[in-house]
Design a protein around this motif. Sequence first.
Motif, PDB file in Angstrom:
ATOM      1  N   TYR A  18       0.802  -1.218   0.000  1.00  0.00           N
ATOM      2  CA  TYR A  18       0.000   0.000   0.000  1.00  0.00           C
ATOM      3  C   TYR A  18       0.840   1.276   0.000  1.00  0.00           C
ATOM      4  N   LEU A  19       2.130   1.141  -0.192  1.00  0.00           N
ATOM      5  CA  LEU A  19       2.957   2.346  -0.316  1.00  0.00           C
ATOM      6  C   LEU A  19       2.607   3.053  -1.617  1.00  0.00           C
ATOM      7  N   PRO A  20       2.565   4.373  -1.587  1.00  0.00           N
ATOM      8  CA  PRO A  20       2.337   5.086  -2.849  1.00  0.00           C
ATOM      9  C   PRO A  20       3.593   5.029  -3.721  1.00  0.00           C
ATOM     10  N   GLU A  21       3.398   5.195  -5.007  1.00  0.00           N
ATOM     11  CA  GLU A  21       4.545   5.293  -5.917  1.00  0.00           C
ATOM     12  C   GLU A  21       5.255   6.613  -5.636  1.00  0.00           C
ATOM     13  N   PRO A  22       6.534   6.719  -5.767  1.00  0.00           N
ATOM     14  CA  PRO A  22       7.524   5.728  -6.180  1.00  0.00           C
ATOM     15  C   PRO A  22       8.077   4.885  -5.032  1.00  0.00           C
ATOM     16  N   TRP A  23       7.577   5.069  -3.815  1.00  0.00           N
ATOM     17  CA  TRP A  23       8.061   4.298  -2.661  1.00  0.00           C
ATOM     18  C   TRP A  23       7.884   2.791  -2.886  1.00  0.00           C
ATOM     19  N   ARG A  24       6.751   2.404  -3.453  1.00  0.00           N
ATOM     20  CA  ARG A  24       6.482   0.979  -3.668  1.00  0.00           C
ATOM     21  C   ARG A  24       7.515   0.372  -4.604  1.00  0.00           C
ATOM     22  N   ASP A  25       7.914   1.095  -5.640  1.00  0.00           N
ATOM     23  CA  ASP A  25       8.923   0.583  -6.565  1.00  0.00           C
ATOM     24  C   ASP A  25      10.288   0.422  -5.899  1.00  0.00           C
ATOM     25  N   ALA A  26      10.574   1.235  -4.872  1.00  0.00           N
ATOM     26  CA  ALA A  26      11.866   1.177  -4.196  1.00  0.00           C
ATOM     27  C   ALA A  26      11.925   0.078  -3.138  1.00  0.00           C
ATOM     28  N   ALA A  27      10.787  -0.390  -2.656  1.00  0.00           N
ATOM     29  CA  ALA A  27      10.754  -1.369  -1.559  1.00  0.00           C
ATOM     30  C   ALA A  27      11.502  -2.669  -1.877  1.00  0.00           C
ATOM     31  N   PRO A  28      11.371  -3.264  -3.070  1.00  0.00           N
ATOM     32  CA  PRO A  28      12.129  -4.499  -3.334  1.00  0.00           C
ATOM     33  C   PRO A  28      13.637  -4.309  -3.211  1.00  0.00           C
ATOM     34  N   GLY A  29      14.150  -3.157  -3.583  1.00  0.00           N
ATOM     35  CA  GLY A  29      15.577  -2.881  -3.424  1.00  0.00           C
ATOM     36  C   GLY A  29      15.983  -2.863  -1.961  1.00  0.00           C
ATOM     37  N   LEU A  30      15.141  -2.282  -1.126  1.00  0.00           N
ATOM     38  CA  LEU A  30      15.402  -2.277   0.311  1.00  0.00           C
ATOM     39  C   LEU A  30      15.407  -3.703   0.843  1.00  0.00           C
ATOM     40  N   ILE A  31      14.421  -4.491   0.455  1.00  0.00           N
ATOM     41  CA  ILE A  31      14.305  -5.869   0.936  1.00  0.00           C
ATOM     42  C   ILE A  31      15.555  -6.673   0.575  1.00  0.00           C
ATOM     43  N   ARG A  32      16.085  -6.465  -0.642  1.00  0.00           N
ATOM     44  CA  ARG A  32      17.279  -7.205  -1.076  1.00  0.00           C
ATOM     45  C   ARG A  32      18.511  -6.852  -0.260  1.00  0.00           C
ATOM     46  N   THR A  33      18.567  -5.662   0.337  1.00  0.00           N
ATOM     47  CA  THR A  33      19.752  -5.272   1.114  1.00  0.00           C
ATOM     48  C   THR A  33      19.691  -5.741   2.557  1.00  0.00           C
ATOM     49  N   MET A  34      18.527  -6.156   3.035  1.00  0.00           N
ATOM     50  CA  MET A  34      18.346  -6.514   4.439  1.00  0.00           C
ATOM     51  C   MET A  34      18.709  -7.975   4.709  1.00  0.00           C
ATOM     52  N   ALA A  35      18.978  -8.278   5.981  1.00  0.00           N
ATOM     53  CA  ALA A  35      19.269  -9.650   6.388  1.00  0.00           C
ATOM     54  C   ALA A  35      18.016 -10.516   6.337  1.00  0.00           C
ATOM     55  N   GLY A  36      16.854  -9.921   6.512  1.00  0.00           N
ATOM     56  CA  GLY A  36      15.610 -10.667   6.454  1.00  0.00           C
ATOM     57  C   GLY A  36      14.425  -9.732   6.451  1.00  0.00           C
ATOM     58  N   ALA A  37      13.377 -10.080   5.715  1.00  0.00           N
ATOM     59  CA  ALA A  37      12.180  -9.251   5.633  1.00  0.00           C
ATOM     60  C   ALA A  37      10.956 -10.134   5.496  1.00  0.00           C
ATOM     61  N   TRP A  38       9.846  -9.673   6.052  1.00  0.00           N
ATOM     62  CA  TRP A  38       8.579 -10.401   5.993  1.00  0.00           C
ATOM     63  C   TRP A  38       7.441  -9.406   6.091  1.00  0.00           C
ATOM     64  N   ASP A  39       6.240  -9.894   5.928  1.00  0.00           N
ATOM     65  CA  ASP A  39       5.051  -9.059   6.087  1.00  0.00           C
ATOM     66  C   ASP A  39       3.983  -9.880   6.793  1.00  0.00           C
ATOM     67  N   TYR A  40       3.710  -9.556   8.042  1.00  0.00           N
ATOM     68  CA  TYR A  40       2.687 -10.259   8.813  1.00  0.00           C
ATOM     69  C   TYR A  40       1.279  -9.773   8.466  1.00  0.00           C
ATOM     70  N   ARG A  41       1.198  -8.628   7.815  1.00  0.00           N
ATOM     71  CA  ARG A  41      -0.091  -7.981   7.535  1.00  0.00           C
ATOM     72  C   ARG A  41      -0.852  -7.701   8.830  1.00  0.00           C
ATOM     73  N   CYS A  42      -0.089  -7.392   9.879  1.00  0.00           N
ATOM     74  CA  CYS A  42      -0.672  -7.105  11.184  1.00  0.00           C
ATOM     75  C   CYS A  42       0.242  -6.128  11.902  1.00  0.00           C
ATOM     76  N   ALA A  43      -0.168  -4.856  11.998  1.00  0.00           N
ATOM     77  CA  ALA A  43       0.660  -3.828  12.633  1.00  0.00           C
ATOM     78  C   ALA A  43       0.934  -4.170  14.093  1.00  0.00           C
ATOM     79  N   ALA A  44      -0.055  -4.682  14.798  1.00  0.00           N
ATOM     80  CA  ALA A  44       0.135  -4.999  16.220  1.00  0.00           C
ATOM     81  C   ALA A  44       1.270  -6.010  16.396  1.00  0.00           C
ATOM     82  N   HIS A  45       1.311  -7.023  15.564  1.00  0.00           N
ATOM     83  CA  HIS A  45       2.373  -8.024  15.673  1.00  0.00           C
ATOM     84  C   HIS A  45       3.725  -7.417  15.288  1.00  0.00           C
ATOM     85  N   ALA A  46       3.742  -6.560  14.296  1.00  0.00           N
ATOM     86  CA  ALA A  46       4.989  -5.903  13.904  1.00  0.00           C
ATOM     87  C   ALA A  46       5.550  -5.075  15.055  1.00  0.00           C
TER      88      ALA A  46
END
Length: 119
Positions: A18-46
């Motif tokens: 749900y990030l607006p463009e161009p942030w959404r296009d940049a997110a995969p690049g961020l994910i590739r640089t991190m040690a690990g990434a996931w999406d629980y689809r739950c802010a409380a759990h995050a």
Amino acid sequence: AASAAAPPAMTGMIAWRYLPEPWRDAAPGLIRTMAGAWDYRCAAHAYLTLVRGVSHLALFGRTQPWDHLAGTLIHAEAGGYAACLDATPYGARAAGPGLLCAPDRVGWSAVRGLLEPSL
């Protein structure tokens, strides 16, 4: 909260859908640089993983106060830093393009910088 770390050593929740463009296009690049990434689809759990020190960061596309006011307060009390992607403070009336939470302001800026090139 997790200890400060450079983005390649960070893990966290990246809700890029749900990030607006161009942030959404940049997110995969961020994910590739991190040690690990996931999406629980739950802010409380995050937020729970942030304050327990299980993860370093959380990136949210939606910024509704019912999802984030309590979480950002608890995260700040645990020593973390959160702000909208446009660097404005998060609050009940925040209208920024997404919300980024990190262990500290330096880590927030480093992660935010990885999203910058496509802007």
